[in-house]
Scaffold this motif. Structure first.
Motif, PDB file in Angstrom:
ATOM      1  N   ALA A  60       0.888  -1.103   0.006  1.00 11.73           N
ATOM      2  CA  ALA A  60       0.027   0.255  -0.009  1.00 11.73           C
ATOM      3  C   ALA A  60       0.896   1.352   0.056  1.00 11.73           C
ATOM      4  O   ALA A  60       0.481   2.120  -0.664  1.00 11.73           O
ATOM      5  CB  ALA A  60      -0.949  -0.041   1.196  1.00 11.73           C
ATOM      6  N   MET A  61       1.903   1.292   0.766  1.00  9.84           N
ATOM      7  CA  MET A  61       2.770   2.451   0.602  1.00  9.84           C
ATOM      8  C   MET A  61       3.621   2.705  -0.403  1.00  9.84           C
ATOM      9  O   MET A  61       3.487   3.751  -0.942  1.00  9.84           O
ATOM     10  CB  MET A  61       3.801   2.469   2.011  1.00  9.84           C
ATOM     11  N   ALA A  62       3.949   1.587  -1.230  1.00  9.16           N
ATOM     12  CA  ALA A  62       4.387   1.794  -2.403  1.00  9.16           C
ATOM     13  C   ALA A  62       3.578   2.289  -3.484  1.00  9.16           C
ATOM     14  O   ALA A  62       4.018   3.277  -4.398  1.00  9.16           O
ATOM     15  CB  ALA A  62       4.956   0.358  -2.779  1.00  9.16           C
ATOM     16  N   ALA A  63       2.319   1.766  -3.412  1.00 10.53           N
ATOM     17  CA  ALA A  63       1.345   2.363  -4.298  1.00 10.53           C
ATOM     18  C   ALA A  63       1.232   3.807  -3.964  1.00 10.53           C
ATOM     19  O   ALA A  63       0.606   4.725  -4.935  1.00 10.53           O
ATOM     20  CB  ALA A  63       0.209   1.488  -4.231  1.00 10.53           C
ATOM     21  N   ALA A  64       1.031   4.142  -2.642  1.00  9.74           N
ATOM     22  CA  ALA A  64       0.581   5.590  -2.390  1.00  9.74           C
ATOM     23  C   ALA A  64       1.622   6.440  -2.816  1.00  9.74           C
ATOM     24  O   ALA A  64       1.341   7.578  -3.194  1.00  9.74           O
ATOM     25  CB  ALA A  64       0.621   5.541  -0.606  1.00  9.74           C
ATOM     26  N   VAL A  65       2.895   6.101  -2.834  1.00  7.90           N
ATOM     27  CA  VAL A  65       3.982   7.143  -3.405  1.00  7.90           C
ATOM     28  C   VAL A  65       3.557   7.490  -4.906  1.00  7.90           C
ATOM     29  O   VAL A  65       3.564   8.650  -5.099  1.00  7.90           O
ATOM     30  CB  VAL A  65       5.390   6.543  -3.124  1.00  7.90           C
ATOM     31  N   GLY A  66       3.448   6.289  -5.736  1.00  4.01           N
ATOM     32  CA  GLY A  66       2.951   6.373  -6.744  1.00  4.01           C
ATOM     33  C   GLY A  66       1.818   7.451  -7.103  1.00  4.01           C
ATOM     34  O   GLY A  66       1.569   8.141  -8.007  1.00  4.01           O
ATOM     35  N   ALA A  67       0.727   7.136  -6.227  1.00  4.05           N
ATOM     36  CA  ALA A  67      -0.595   7.882  -6.500  1.00  4.05           C
ATOM     37  C   ALA A  67      -0.241   9.330  -5.972  1.00  4.05           C
ATOM     38  O   ALA A  67      -0.877  10.011  -6.566  1.00  4.05           O
ATOM     39  CB  ALA A  67      -1.655   7.317  -5.423  1.00  4.05           C
ATOM     40  N   LEU A  68       0.638   9.653  -5.107  1.00  2.00           N
ATOM     41  CA  LEU A  68       0.931  11.012  -4.883  1.00  2.00           C
ATOM     42  C   LEU A  68       1.282  11.649  -6.298  1.00  2.00           C
ATOM     43  O   LEU A  68       1.037  12.957  -6.335  1.00  2.00           O
ATOM     44  CB  LEU A  68       1.940  11.180  -3.742  1.00  2.00           C
ATOM     45  N   GLY A  69       1.957  11.284  -6.779  1.00  7.18           N
ATOM     46  CA  GLY A  69       2.491  11.806  -8.241  1.00  7.18           C
ATOM     47  C   GLY A  69       1.512  11.852  -9.226  1.00  7.18           C
ATOM     48  O   GLY A  69       1.330  12.968  -9.831  1.00  7.18           O
ATOM     49  N   LEU A  70       0.460  11.122  -9.357  1.00  4.43           N
ATOM     50  CA  LEU A  70      -0.684  11.341 -10.164  1.00  4.43           C
ATOM     51  C   LEU A  70      -1.531  12.277  -9.464  1.00  4.43           C
ATOM     52  O   LEU A  70      -2.357  12.732 -10.518  1.00  4.43           O
ATOM     53  CB  LEU A  70      -1.391   9.654 -10.591  1.00  4.43           C
ATOM     54  N   THR A  71      -1.700  12.355  -8.057  1.00  3.43           N
ATOM     55  CA  THR A  71      -2.517  13.561  -7.610  1.00  3.43           C
ATOM     56  C   THR A  71      -1.971  14.674  -8.167  1.00  3.43           C
ATOM     57  O   THR A  71      -2.851  15.508  -8.449  1.00  3.43           O
ATOM     58  CB  THR A  71      -2.519  13.335  -6.220  1.00  3.43           C
ATOM     59  N   ILE A  72      -0.622  14.863  -8.053  1.00  4.24           N
ATOM     60  CA  ILE A  72       0.080  16.193  -8.518  1.00  4.24           C
ATOM     61  C   ILE A  72      -0.351  16.602 -10.084  1.00  4.24           C
ATOM     62  O   ILE A  72      -0.823  17.704 -10.445  1.00  4.24           O
ATOM     63  CB  ILE A  72       1.305  16.311  -8.322  1.00  4.24           C
ATOM     64  N   LEU A  73      -0.053  15.396 -11.006  1.00  2.00           N
ATOM     65  CA  LEU A  73      -0.289  15.593 -12.127  1.00  2.00           C
ATOM     66  C   LEU A  73      -1.834  15.724 -12.760  1.00  2.00           C
ATOM     67  O   LEU A  73      -2.055  16.521 -13.479  1.00  2.00           O
ATOM     68  CB  LEU A  73       0.289  14.400 -13.070  1.00  2.00           C
TER      69      LEU A  73
END
Length: 391
Positions: A60-73
């Motif tokens: 979940a934490m690995a996916a959350a970091v990637g999701a933060l990038g898509l949140t910005i984009l």
């Protein structure tokens, strides 16, 4: 990201966005206290929780970091991307190749794990920079379709670059080491009579990276770059009139999002301990979109909650498939847990978009506002108006 993304006009730099209202001091204190309690609980989990749940937390934490990038984009800058899985794959295989050794046909450079992780992140950012000219000319569904080609191109390369990726069978990932300590089951570390193997030690590494990534993303979204992203999302013409360099801002958002995906890819490699091409397909990009939509577009906390829900649901359903109706385990006849999970959060995405487009964050805010007592109306004393003299 430099500060020249927005011209130094006071109207663009000083105006507070409407979706980030100012919070009072008691609200900030309550938020800080809640964050401190959550952090204490997370730090204590490896001493009391089974390795199965800790492993879910790593995913979940690995996916959350990637999701933060898509949140910005997408959430802040309004740039739809369906190629997020490609940049996650770049981070995963970049780390595996840079830190790995030669094993038969599969090659590796044998770099220190920390250097390999940093270089893999930069490599993902460089791939985002190469794609940024396309991102600067497109927006909306057109950008989504263009970025979709990255997933198919990446999957083809992963299957055919056998010396780097291992082909269809994938390749093993070297364990992470820092300061002479190796994050693996071979470690003999014992804390309070609890043996710290790969899962327990990686928990703190992932937690630290996730906290830093969240704070950086929050500062970006609350600072001048975030205001430039939101102006561009609302209207590119209006953003240009306010002094935003639209092309450069789009490129900066895409590069930053790609680097976040690269960090998420490195964490994914460490969590799985193996890189397999079939994991990085279009389904993974759709999962990332589901994470940020469920959590709330443009919300860092929403990205964390959404990633945890999307990643944990199929694993939990698979574990308790025997006790749940209509759900079966892998390889059995019936509705598999992974398919059932897709139905669940797919339906939730539809419900959220119809009822509360702001996601879970907006739902929590609405519930909190309903429970808050209504403020008494202010009574103002009317200002006496002097009587007009008649001639």
């Amino acid at each position: 990201m430099s500060d020249d993304t927005v011209a130094p006009s006071r109207s663009a730099a000083e105006t507070r966005p409407s979706d980030a209202p100012a919070r009072s001091l008691p609200q900030r204190l309550r938020g800080a206290a809640l964050a401190a309690v959550v952090m204490v609980v997370l730090l204590a989990l490896p001493f009391y929780v089974d390795a199965f749940w800790l492993r879910i937390g790593l995913f979940a934490m690995a996916a959350a970091v990637g999701a933060l990038g898509l949140t910005i984009l997408f959430g802040a800058a309004g740039q739809l991307s369906l190629g997020h899985a490609f940049f996650v794959a770049v981070g995963t295989y970049g780390y595996a190749f840079l830190s790995g050794d030669d094993h038969g046909e599969v090659k590796g450079l044998g770099l220190p794990p920390l250097a390999a992780a940093v270089l893999a992140t930069l490599l993902a950012g460089a791939c985002g920079l190469l794609f940024s000219p396309i991102a600067g000319r497109l927006r909306g569904i057109y950008l989504g379709i263009a970025s979709l080609g990255l997933v198919f191109l990446g999957h083809h390369l992963l299957l055919n670059l056998r010396p780097v990726t291992g082909g269809y069978d994938g390749r093993n990932v070297e364990p992470f080491s820092l300061g002479g300590f190796t994050f693996s089951d071979a470690s003999d570390l014992l804390l309070f009579r609890v043996p710290f193997g790969a899962v327990e030690s990686l928990w703190y590494l992932f937690l630290g990276v996730t906290v830093v990534a969240t704070l950086v993303a929050r500062n970006v979204l609350r600072g001048r770059p975030g205001r430039a992203f939101r102006l561009m999302r609302d209207s590119e013409v209006g953003a240009a009139a306010m002094g935003v360099r639209v092309g450069r801002t789009k490129a900066a958002a895409f590069v930053l999002s790609s680097m976040y995906a690269g960090v998420g890819g490195v964490l994914t490699a460490l969590a799985f301990q193996r890189a397999v091409p079939d994991y990085f397909d279009l389904h993974l990009s759709i999962d990332f979109l589901a994470m940020i939509i469920l959590g709330g577009l443009g919300s860092t906390s929403g990205a964390l909650v959404g990633a945890t829900f999307v990643i944990a649901l199929p694993i939990v359903l698979s574990r308790y498939a025997d006790a749940l109706p209509l759900v079966v385990g892998p390889g059995q006849d019936g509705l598999e847990a992974s398919i059932a999970a897709q139905f669940v959060y797919g339906a939730l995405v539809v419900v959220v978009m119809l009822t509360q487009p702001g996601g879970l964050r907006a739902m929590v805010t609405a519930v909190r506002d309903r429970r808050r007592p209504a403020a008494a109306p202010r009574t103002s004393t009317p200002t006496p108006v002097p009587a007009r003299r008649t001639p």
